[in-house]
Design a protein around this motif. Structure first.
Motif, mmCIF file in Angstrom:
data_model
loop_
_atom_site.group_PDB
_atom_site.id
_atom_site.type_symbol
_atom_site.label_atom_id
_atom_site.label_comp_id
_atom_site.label_asym_id
_atom_site.label_seq_id
_atom_site.Cartn_x
_atom_site.Cartn_y
_atom_site.Cartn_z
ATOM 1 N N HIS A 170 -2.211 13.252 14.214
ATOM 2 C CA HIS A 170 -2.251 12.300 12.994
ATOM 3 C C HIS A 170 -1.836 13.087 11.676
ATOM 4 N N MET A 225 -11.299 2.908 9.689
ATOM 5 C CA MET A 225 -12.601 3.113 10.416
ATOM 6 C C MET A 225 -12.553 2.265 11.600
ATOM 7 N N ASN A 226 -13.166 2.780 12.538
ATOM 8 C CA ASN A 226 -13.351 1.990 14.059
ATOM 9 C C ASN A 226 -14.009 0.797 13.719
ATOM 10 N N ILE A 227 -13.694 -0.458 14.341
ATOM 11 C CA ILE A 227 -14.612 -1.667 14.267
ATOM 12 C C ILE A 227 -15.468 -1.645 15.447
ATOM 13 N N SER A 267 -1.725 -4.305 8.090
ATOM 14 C CA SER A 267 -3.045 -5.154 7.662
ATOM 15 C C SER A 267 -2.815 -6.440 7.855
ATOM 16 N N PRO A 327 -4.468 2.252 10.614
ATOM 17 C CA PRO A 327 -4.103 3.621 9.857
ATOM 18 C C PRO A 327 -2.763 4.134 9.511
#
Length: 430
Positions: free
Chosen positions: A179, A1-3, A67, A86
């Motif tokens: 994607h 998810m976008n931060i 990550s 992602p």
């Protein structure tokens, strides 16, 4: 998810006066952007530490392939964050911009506001690709065509490979923009490349009556999927005992290699392609050496474009790769040095030359070294190993696999030794 990075900023607040959570968020954003560019764990951690020192906080980070988990400490308080990507990626121009940003922050960061820092990072993030999908596909085609010549192929193999690799690379790029998961893109692009090579070669056989021995070049048409960045950085990370990052990158690289070789083998069975030895070119040693130099340059330049390197960076990598790879091939041909040891000397030469050039150009060392030795990765050997094992000729398959593994291990080792000799920061654990 976008931060929502901009939720942690104040237009008038100097970064030194920001709270620990805001400082931690900015440090994490720089780290995850560096990781998204494909660089190794040590460089990501070093950048995060450089930012933290300016802000007056301590940082401890655990870094993987996609990550980061890290904690920042200040005045008896701590904040921990976990960030992820992602998918793994490569972008050398963004990497160069980020390294320049971190270097500038060390000098003037204490005068910036949190909003100014986020705006600068936004500008780097929004940098578009240097090349269109078609241009990248053609770069892959020319790189693989040069690769085929370096493996022993001639003009027919190079022509078929140019078209087939371009088509396969274009399919992979389109799937990436939509994607689609990376392994599906690898499988589809390899299948398209092999099928395209078979079709083009059949047309040439019908029209020009070319010999069937030229079909061996289909192996080169799939070599654009070689995972050079994760494979090389895995070795460097393991050398720095960043075991999590190193092993994750190694597993990712091996997964891509296994998928590509298995798909290539299955397609070869369907269309009756065989990885026979290339037809001899009948060139003198001098002629071969003089042709290897430009072929290596073209191959490295093409791979650099695939990594989104700007033209000047790609030219520098091309010259480094031309010298290092030609040296490797000449050592194999003219001396009794085994292929693995020659790969070590080639990678070591690339590392030394990249260090000398990096001081003048300011480009990230890894953006020069990785493209220059990707062309040394034994993709042909890995494929031949899988092909022979798949056909249950286990002894031949084991021979090819051992040769491939020896070369593959010596490449990061050569870079590691060069880095130890030329990079005073990388040399030490602290």
């Amino acid at each position: 998810m976008n931060i929502p990075w901009h939720d942690f900023e104040d237009e008038d607040q100097n970064i030194l006066h920001a709270d620990l959570q805001t400082k931690t968020t900015i440090i994490g954003r720089v780290g995850i952007m560096m990781l998204a560019c494909g660089t190794g764990a040590w460089r990501v951690r070093e950048s995060m530490n450089s930012m933290a020192r300016v802000m007056g906080v301590r940082c401890s980070a655990d870094i993987g392939l996609v990550s980061i988990e890290f904690t920042c400490y200040e005045n008896g308080h701590s904040t921990t964050q976990a960030l992820s990507l992602p998918a793994a990626g490569i972008n050398t121009i963004q990497l160069s911009e980020l390294e320049n940003f971190v270097a500038a922050f060390q000098a003037d960061g204490q005068f910036l506001t949190t909003k100014q820092i986020n705006q600068a990072l936004d500008k780097i993030k929004q940098k578009s690709n240097n090349y269109s999908n078609i241009t990248i596909a053609l770069a892959a085609g020319f790189a693989c065509s040069a690769f085929v010549f370096l493996l022993g192929g001639g003009l027919i193999e190079m022509f078929c490979c140019l078209i087939a690799a371009s088509l396969g690379s274009y399919v992979r790029k389109i799937m990436g923009t939509k994607h689609i998961t990376a392994l599906a893109g690898v499988a589809a692009s390899v299948a398209v490349s092999c099928l395209s090579y078979a079709m083009i070669f059949d047309v040439l056989k019908i029209i020009f009556q070319v010999a069937s021995g030229h079909e061996a070049g289909y192996i080169g048409a799939m070599l654009f999927v070689i995972p050079g960045f994760p494979f090389i950085t895995s070795g460097l990370d393991i050398a720095k005992t960043d075991m999590r990052s190193g092993l994750e990158r190694l597993a990712y690289a091996l997964t891509i290699i296994v998928v590509a070789t298995l798909v290539g083998w299955l397609v070869a069975l369907l269309v009756h392609l065989k990885p026979e030895n290339f037809i001899a070119l009948h060139l003198t040693p001098l002629e071969l050496m003089l042709l290897r130099l430009p072929a290596s340059f073209v191959g490295v330049y093409g791979f650099s474009m695939m990594f989104n390197s700007p033209p000047r960076m790609a030219v520098i990598a091309g010259f480094v790769g031309a010298i290092a790879n030609t040296l490797r091939l000449e050592l194999v041909d003219l001396t009794a040095i085994p292929a693995g040891a020659a790969a070590f000397f080639g990678a070591f030469t690339a590392g030394i030359l990249a260090s000398l050039v990096q001081k003048q150009s300011g480009y990230p060392r890894i953006a020069i070294t990785v493209p220059s030795i990707v062309i040394m990765v034994p993709g042909l050997y890995f494929y031949r190993a899988v092909y022979e094992i798949g056909n249950l000729t286990l002894q031949d398959g084991a021979n090819w696999l051992v040769k491939a593994c020896l070369i593959a291990m010596f490449l990061p080792l050569g870079l590691m030794v060069a880095r130890l000799l030329t990079d005073s920061k990388w040399r030490y654990t602290n």
